[in-house]
Every structure is written in C-alpha cells, then in structure tokens.
Design an enzyme around this catalytic site. Structure first.
Site, PDB file in Angstrom:
ATOM      1  N   ASN A 152       0.836  -1.116  -0.062  1.00 56.75           N
ATOM      2  CA  ASN A 152      -0.034   0.002   0.044  1.00 56.75           C
ATOM      3  C   ASN A 152       0.878   1.121  -0.151  1.00 56.75           C
ATOM      4  O   ASN A 152       0.354   2.209  -0.540  1.00 56.75           O
ATOM      5  CB  ASN A 152      -1.238  -0.029   1.337  1.00 56.75           C
ATOM      6  CG  ASN A 152      -0.599  -0.044   2.467  1.00 56.75           C
ATOM      7  OD1 ASN A 152       0.668  -0.258   2.612  1.00 56.75           O
ATOM      8  ND2 ASN A 152      -1.184   0.198   3.573  1.00 56.75           N
ATOM      9  N   GLU A 197       4.398  -3.639  12.497  1.00 57.79           N
ATOM     10  CA  GLU A 197       3.309  -2.375  12.220  1.00 57.79           C
ATOM     11  C   GLU A 197       2.277  -3.103  11.476  1.00 57.79           C
ATOM     12  O   GLU A 197       2.313  -3.520  10.281  1.00 57.79           O
ATOM     13  CB  GLU A 197       4.081  -1.309  11.268  1.00 57.79           C
ATOM     14  CG  GLU A 197       5.124  -0.678  11.685  1.00 57.79           C
ATOM     15  CD  GLU A 197       4.711   0.405  12.692  1.00 57.79           C
ATOM     16  OE1 GLU A 197       3.523   0.747  12.889  1.00 57.79           O
ATOM     17  OE2 GLU A 197       5.787   0.946  13.418  1.00 57.79           O
ATOM     18  N   CYS A 254      -3.120   1.876   6.514  1.00 56.45           N
ATOM     19  CA  CYS A 254      -3.381   1.411   7.913  1.00 56.45           C
ATOM     20  C   CYS A 254      -4.162   2.513   8.702  1.00 56.45           C
ATOM     21  O   CYS A 254      -4.765   2.228   9.928  1.00 56.45           O
ATOM     22  CB  CYS A 254      -2.016   0.666   8.506  1.00 56.45           C
ATOM     23  SG  CYS A 254      -0.885   2.079   8.479  1.00 56.45           S
ATOM     24  N   GLU A 303       8.324   3.446  14.065  1.00 60.19           N
ATOM     25  CA  GLU A 303       9.113   3.776  13.040  1.00 60.19           C
ATOM     26  C   GLU A 303       8.854   5.110  12.820  1.00 60.19           C
ATOM     27  O   GLU A 303       8.113   6.022  13.403  1.00 60.19           O
ATOM     28  CB  GLU A 303       8.648   3.320  11.784  1.00 60.19           C
ATOM     29  CG  GLU A 303       8.703   1.581  11.783  1.00 60.19           C
ATOM     30  CD  GLU A 303       8.356   0.922  10.352  1.00 60.19           C
ATOM     31  OE1 GLU A 303       7.542   1.581   9.740  1.00 60.19           O
ATOM     32  OE2 GLU A 303       8.894   0.026  10.194  1.00 60.19           O
TER      33      GLU A 303
HETATM   34  P1  NAP Z   1      -0.082  -9.062   4.350  1.00 59.22           P
HETATM   35  O1  NAP Z   1      -1.005  -9.926   3.634  1.00 59.22           O
HETATM   36  O2  NAP Z   1       0.047  -9.151   5.737  1.00 59.22           O
HETATM   37  O3  NAP Z   1       1.237  -9.017   3.576  1.00 59.22           O
HETATM   38  C1  NAP Z   1       2.370  -8.062   4.027  1.00 59.22           C
HETATM   39  C2  NAP Z   1       3.578  -8.829   3.681  1.00 59.22           C
HETATM   40  O4  NAP Z   1       3.814  -9.960   4.407  1.00 59.22           O
HETATM   41  C3  NAP Z   1       3.511  -9.055   2.151  1.00 59.22           C
HETATM   42  O5  NAP Z   1       5.080  -8.820   1.653  1.00 59.22           O
HETATM   43  C4  NAP Z   1       3.243 -10.401   2.130  1.00 59.22           C
HETATM   44  O6  NAP Z   1       3.661 -11.066   0.855  1.00 59.22           O
HETATM   45  C5  NAP Z   1       4.050 -11.154   3.200  1.00 59.22           C
HETATM   46  N1  NAP Z   1       3.362 -12.290   3.926  1.00 59.22           N
HETATM   47  C6  NAP Z   1       2.184 -12.743   3.690  1.00 59.22           C
HETATM   48  N2  NAP Z   1       2.231 -14.060   4.046  1.00 59.22           N
HETATM   49  C7  NAP Z   1       3.443 -14.515   4.864  1.00 59.22           C
HETATM   50  C8  NAP Z   1       4.200 -15.345   5.427  1.00 59.22           C
HETATM   51  N3  NAP Z   1       3.531 -16.410   5.791  1.00 59.22           N
HETATM   52  N4  NAP Z   1       5.292 -15.313   5.671  1.00 59.22           N
HETATM   53  C9  NAP Z   1       6.117 -14.248   5.498  1.00 59.22           C
HETATM   54  N5  NAP Z   1       5.520 -13.143   4.901  1.00 59.22           N
HETATM   55  C10 NAP Z   1       4.241 -13.277   4.555  1.00 59.22           C
HETATM   56  O7  NAP Z   1      -0.732  -7.535   4.433  1.00 59.22           O
HETATM   57  P2  NAP Z   1      -1.273  -6.750   3.268  1.00 59.22           P
HETATM   58  O8  NAP Z   1      -2.807  -6.876   3.046  1.00 59.22           O
HETATM   59  O9  NAP Z   1      -0.325  -6.973   2.157  1.00 59.22           O
HETATM   60  O10 NAP Z   1      -1.188  -5.243   3.687  1.00 59.22           O
HETATM   61  C11 NAP Z   1      -2.242  -4.617   4.347  1.00 59.22           C
HETATM   62  C12 NAP Z   1      -2.119  -4.819   5.763  1.00 59.22           C
HETATM   63  O11 NAP Z   1      -0.845  -3.903   6.196  1.00 59.22           O
HETATM   64  C13 NAP Z   1      -3.308  -4.133   6.542  1.00 59.22           C
HETATM   65  O12 NAP Z   1      -3.775  -4.796   7.601  1.00 59.22           O
HETATM   66  C14 NAP Z   1      -2.541  -2.622   6.892  1.00 59.22           C
HETATM   67  O13 NAP Z   1      -3.428  -2.030   8.056  1.00 59.22           O
HETATM   68  C15 NAP Z   1      -1.346  -2.991   7.288  1.00 59.22           C
HETATM   69  N6  NAP Z   1      -0.388  -1.846   7.405  1.00 59.22           N
HETATM   70  C16 NAP Z   1       0.273  -1.506   8.374  1.00 59.22           C
HETATM   71  C17 NAP Z   1       0.873  -0.313   8.545  1.00 59.22           C
HETATM   72  C18 NAP Z   1       1.361   0.068   9.810  1.00 59.22           C
HETATM   73  O14 NAP Z   1       2.528   0.976   9.750  1.00 59.22           O
HETATM   74  N7  NAP Z   1       0.657  -0.315  10.833  1.00 59.22           N
HETATM   75  C19 NAP Z   1       1.215   0.146   7.412  1.00 59.22           C
HETATM   76  C20 NAP Z   1       0.888  -0.136   5.982  1.00 59.22           C
HETATM   77  C21 NAP Z   1      -0.027  -1.278   6.007  1.00 59.22           C
HETATM   78  P3  NAP Z   1       3.036 -11.618  -0.511  1.00 59.22           P
HETATM   79  O15 NAP Z   1       2.729  -9.946  -0.894  1.00 59.22           O
HETATM   80  O16 NAP Z   1       3.715 -12.423  -1.411  1.00 59.22           O
HETATM   81  O17 NAP Z   1       1.573 -12.154   0.210  1.00 59.22           O
END
Ligand code: NAP
Length: 482
Positions: free
Chosen positions: A155, A254, A288, A462
């Site tokens: 994102n 995060e 997020c 961060e």
């Molecule tokens: P996600 O599905 O958790 O994916 C994030 C990262 O984790 C991707 O690089 C993904 O790779 C990887 N991943 C997934 N499964 C994994 C596993 N089993 N082992 C190791 N890595 C793995 O999250 P998203 O849907 O892409 O992102 C949205 C989420 O991020 C939302 O919940 C949002 O709130 C959160 N977010 C939080 C912040 C903050 O600062 N708090 C900032 C931005 C976003 P792949 O792409 O290959 O699946």
C-alpha cells in the site's frame, strides 16, 4: 496502452552481489486495467540462504564505515530518490493503482525518512556513566543489531521500505527485503538507486518472492538474522512474531488498524468532514491509519453527514495515471469482495448509502458514505481497507470514548472538538499509538514523528529517534583503571 516493458519497470532480483533474472518468475499487473507490467524474478529458499551469506559479509564492512560516512551515502540516496520522483511515482501507480498525485507525494514521504536518518547517523553515540567504584570507568556504546529481515506491504511501496531501510542502514545494519508480491518493482528500483548512491554491495538486498512463507522460512530459522521488521496484516505479523521467537530475534511489527474519528457538536463540521475525506479516501482507503469508523454527536449528525456526502460526491474515481483522479482502483479482487461484504452487511442492518455504495467496474469501488450504521455491523469491527465511510452517532463524551476504544486495534484515532479540556481528556484516554486532535493526517510528511500502534496493531515505532532505536543494541563497557 501497453504497459509491458514500460521504461520504469524492473524485473531482476538483487542479492549476493548481482542482479538475477531467475528461471521462475511471477507476473505483476496494473490494477487499473489488469495489463501485465512484466515478469519478476521469483526467489526461493535457496536464494534466501545466499542472501544471508552475502549479508553476513556485507555487515562486517558496513558497520566499520563511520556513521558520518553512512550518512553521506544516505544523503546521496535521498537526492537520487527525488531526482527519480516522476519515474518512481509512475511505477507505484502502475503497480498498485494509487493516484499519481499521491504517489508523487509518497516519493517525498519516502525520501523524507532517508534524509532524516542521513542526519541522525552522525548523532549516534554512547554515554559516560558515573561508576559506583572509584577504580572503574563505565560507558555505553550503540551498536547495529546486525542482519535485518524486512517484509513490506503494497500500500506504500516506497514509504514502507525507506521507513525501515533508512534507519537500519544509518545504524550500520544490513537488510534483506522481501517486498509485497503486488509491488516488487518499486523495491528493486530503490535498491538500484541505493547502489548508485554508493551503497556497498549486499547492504540492501531485494528478493521478490511469490511464495512468501517458503522464502521466509530459512531467514526466520537462521541465528545470523538478528531482527525482523514487518508491516502488514495482524494475522501474518502474529505468525512471524511466533517464528522470530525461536531464534530470539528482535521484532518490530506495524500491523492493522481500525481508526475511529469522533466529531463533537462543537467542532468545525466543514473542516472535520474535509479531514474525514482526506483520511478515508486517500489511497482508496487502503492505508493502515485510514479512518474506518466515524462517530458523530447526535445533534449534528444530519448536517455533518450532508457535508461529508457532498465532499465525497465531488471525488473523481478513475484512471490513477491522470492528475485529475482522486480515487483509483483497489489493489485486487479479494479487497473488493471484502468491502462488498461489509457494505451489504451494513445495509442489511439498516444503514443507507448517501453516496456511492457499489462497484463501478473492474476493481473500482465508488467512494461511499453509509449513514445510520448499526454499531455492531461488520464494518465497525473489521478493517475495511477501502473507500467506505460508515457514520454512526453517540450521545456523551464517555460513550464516544467507550466506542472508540472498543477495538482489538490501537493504531490511530482522531477527534474533532473546540473544547480544550475535552481535547486533552481525549488525547489522554484514547488507547492508540497515534492520536490526531483536530488533525486527520497527524503523521503525513513527518519522518520525525513516532509511528506505530498498541494492542493488535503492533509493537515498536518507526520514524524519528524511536525508529533508529529499533536497529540499535546498547553495549555496556566497564573498564578497571587500576
Ligand atoms: P499481508 O498480507 O500481511 O502482507 C504483507 C507482507 O507479508 C507481504 O509482503 C506478504 O507477501 C508477506 N507475507 C504474507 N504471508 C506471509 C508469510 N506466511 N510469511 C512471510 N511473509 C508473508 O498484508 P497486506 O494485505 O499486503 O497489507 C495490508 C495490511 O498491512 C493491512 O492490515 C494494513 O493495516 C497493514 N499496514 C500496516 C501499516 C502500519 O504501519 N501499521 C502500514 C501499512 C499497512 P505477499 O505479498 O507475497 O503475500
């Protein structure tokens, strides 16, 4: 329009001192049209092992570079990011569909961390402690944690990387990065510019992977990898936190959010509504810290909802490559399905859409305001990550606080009021890592601010000096002087 081989695209992985075109690849598609941008090298567990060996060698040299010298390279990286602003912005828009006006701002945001930590590098140091024994002298030194494994989401394809890499590299750590499957090219572009800036080989390795779990396993098992830094969903963060425990890695997480936005009757309603729009609809709600639920004091609910509806109706949904677009497509079909389910559930429980309410075409969801949303609706409990603003009402300040805090998440919360006493009470009692009082975008463009959450939104911070501490370890040195 053919996007394949657009000059901004990147497809080779960078690890073990060189760029790799691998036999296995995966496709990256533009969510606006679903056209292919190219086939990216798909790294596996063996590549991860090579990257760890290379990182170990690189760490020895990088930690020996003076902090000032590391800062100089970061300064050059910052300059290159800004020089490549338009190309990076275009690439991010192509990869994940964020409007080009926002991705230009993201390059500035991402570069802001690099510049901040370029300056912080030179301020690293230790402390002289008063020793309890007259024949001893005591001090502390700040040392780099070591090899860092970073996993980032799509994102903010650049911002989520530099927010981690800049403090890590400034501290003297080296990083192995696995970017999200939807936005690996931006990450590769950043690594290319890091090398061009004079970053030594393998200090920042970028390995795209389609099987995230298989790729990650060797990194989590290896004792040489001393830190995990992750941004993404709470579910994946929890899984990796458990894996990190086996080798006692430091961890920064995060994770997800579910930000409440409280509007009191004494607020400037026009401004509050404009900030809900800014917080809710930027990046099509895929942020997020996006407002996820709006609570309005009963007596102003009607005028507030009318203003919010008017401002939302004025947003242009369309091609994210156009300067005139405010809201672009969602990143993938699964997001659209989740948002659709939440909207249907809210409508079934008595809500009404005052604007929008459905899919336009492809991955485009209309900017939507839902009024009279039942507090127990799915959308009031589950992260939406889409352009839907659900509005409900409250009576008293106590009730508003209780509603806002009744969440497993604790990332960001917002409140609008002109009452100074109430503003302080809310700032004190909102159980969130980030609180915006009369401010819907508290962390925008602020590399010096601590960003992070409590509860299921994560651990660690961060940005600012807090972001640097995550990559430093404190050593105590005691010296007998005879
Ligand atoms: P996600 O599905 O958790 O994916 C994030 C990262 O984790 C991707 O690089 C993904 O790779 C990887 N991943 C997934 N499964 C994994 C596993 N089993 N082992 C190791 N890595 C793995 O999250 P998203 O849907 O892409 O992102 C949205 C989420 O991020 C939302 O919940 C949002 O709130 C959160 N977010 C939080 C912040 C903050 O600062 N708090 C900032 C931005 C976003 P792949 O792409 O290959 O699946």
């Amino acid at each position: 329009m053919t996007l394949l081989h657009d000059p901004v695209t990147r497809t080779q992985a960078y690890f073990a001192g060189t760029w790799h075109a691998l036999p296995r690849t995966f496709e990256v598609r533009h969510p606006g049209t679903l056209e292919s941008l190219g086939a990216v090298a798909d790294c596996g567990p063996d590549d991860a092992r090579h990257a760890i060996d290379a990182a170990e060698r690189a760490f020895t040299g990088w930690r020996a570079v003076t902090p000032h010298g590391r800062g100089e390279i970061l300064h050059r990286w910052n300059g290159l990011l800004l020089a490549h602003r338009e190309a990076l912005a275009r690439l991010m828009t192509l990869e994940m569909g964020k409007p080009i006006t926002e991705t230009r701002g993201e390059v500035d945001y991402a570069a802001g961390f690099v510049r901040w930590y370029a300056e912080e590098a030179g301020r690293l140091g230790g402390e002289r402690l008063p020793s309890r024994a007259a024949h001893k002298r005591a001090m502390t030194a700040q040392e780099p944690v070591g090899i860092v494994y970073a996993v980032t989401p799509w994102n903010f394809p650049a911002g989520m990387i530099t927010r981690k890499a800049a403090p890590a590299l400034a501290a003297g750590c080296v990083m192995i990065l696995k970017p999200a499957e939807q936005s690996p090219m931006t990450a590769l572009y950043l690594a290319e510019l890091w090398l061009e800036a004079g970053g030594p080989p393998d200090t920042l390795q970028v390995l795209p992977a389609s099987d995230a779990a298989a790729f990650t396993a060797p990194l989590m098992e290896d004792l040489r990898v001393r830190k995990l830094t992750f941004t993404g969903s709470t579910a994946v963060g929890r899984l990796l936190y458990g894996q990190a425990a086996r080798t006692i890695k430091r961890a920064s997480l995060e994770l997800g959010g579910h930000a409440p936005f409280l509007v009191f009757a004494d607020a400037d309603l026009e401004r509050a509504a404009a900030e809900v729009v800014a917080s809710k609809f930027r990046n099509a709600g895929q942020t997020c810290v996006s407002t996820n639920r709006v609570y309005v004091q009963r007596e102003v609910a009607q005028p507030f909802t009318e203003i919010l509806t008017r401002l939302t109706a004025a947003l242009t949904l369309g091609d994210p490559l156009l300067d005139s677009t405010h809201v672009g497509p969602l990143v993938e079909q699964a997001s659209l399905d989740k948002i659709g389910r939440q909207v249907e559930d809210a409508l079934a429980r008595g809500a009404r859409a005052t604007v929008g309410g459905g899919v336009r075409d492809g991955l485009y969801f209309q900017p939507t305001v839902l009024a009279d949303v039942a507090p127990d609706s799915l959308i009031m409990r589950e992260e939406t990550f889409g352009p839907v603003a659900p509005v409900t009402t409250f009576g008293t300040e106590e009730e508003a606080l209780a509603l806002a805090n009744a969440s497993e998440y604790g990332l960001a919360a917002y409140a609008y009021t002109r009452d100074l006493g109430r503003a302080w009470r809310l700032a004190d009692r909102l159980e969130y890592g980030i609180v915006g009082i009369n401010d819907g975008l508290p962390t925008a463009g602020a590399p010096d601010a601590p960003f992070g959450g409590v509860k299921n939104s994560g651990i660690g911070r961060e940005g600012g000096r807090w972001g640097m501490e995550e990559y430093l370890s404190t050593k105590f040195i005691s010296m007998g002087i005879g």
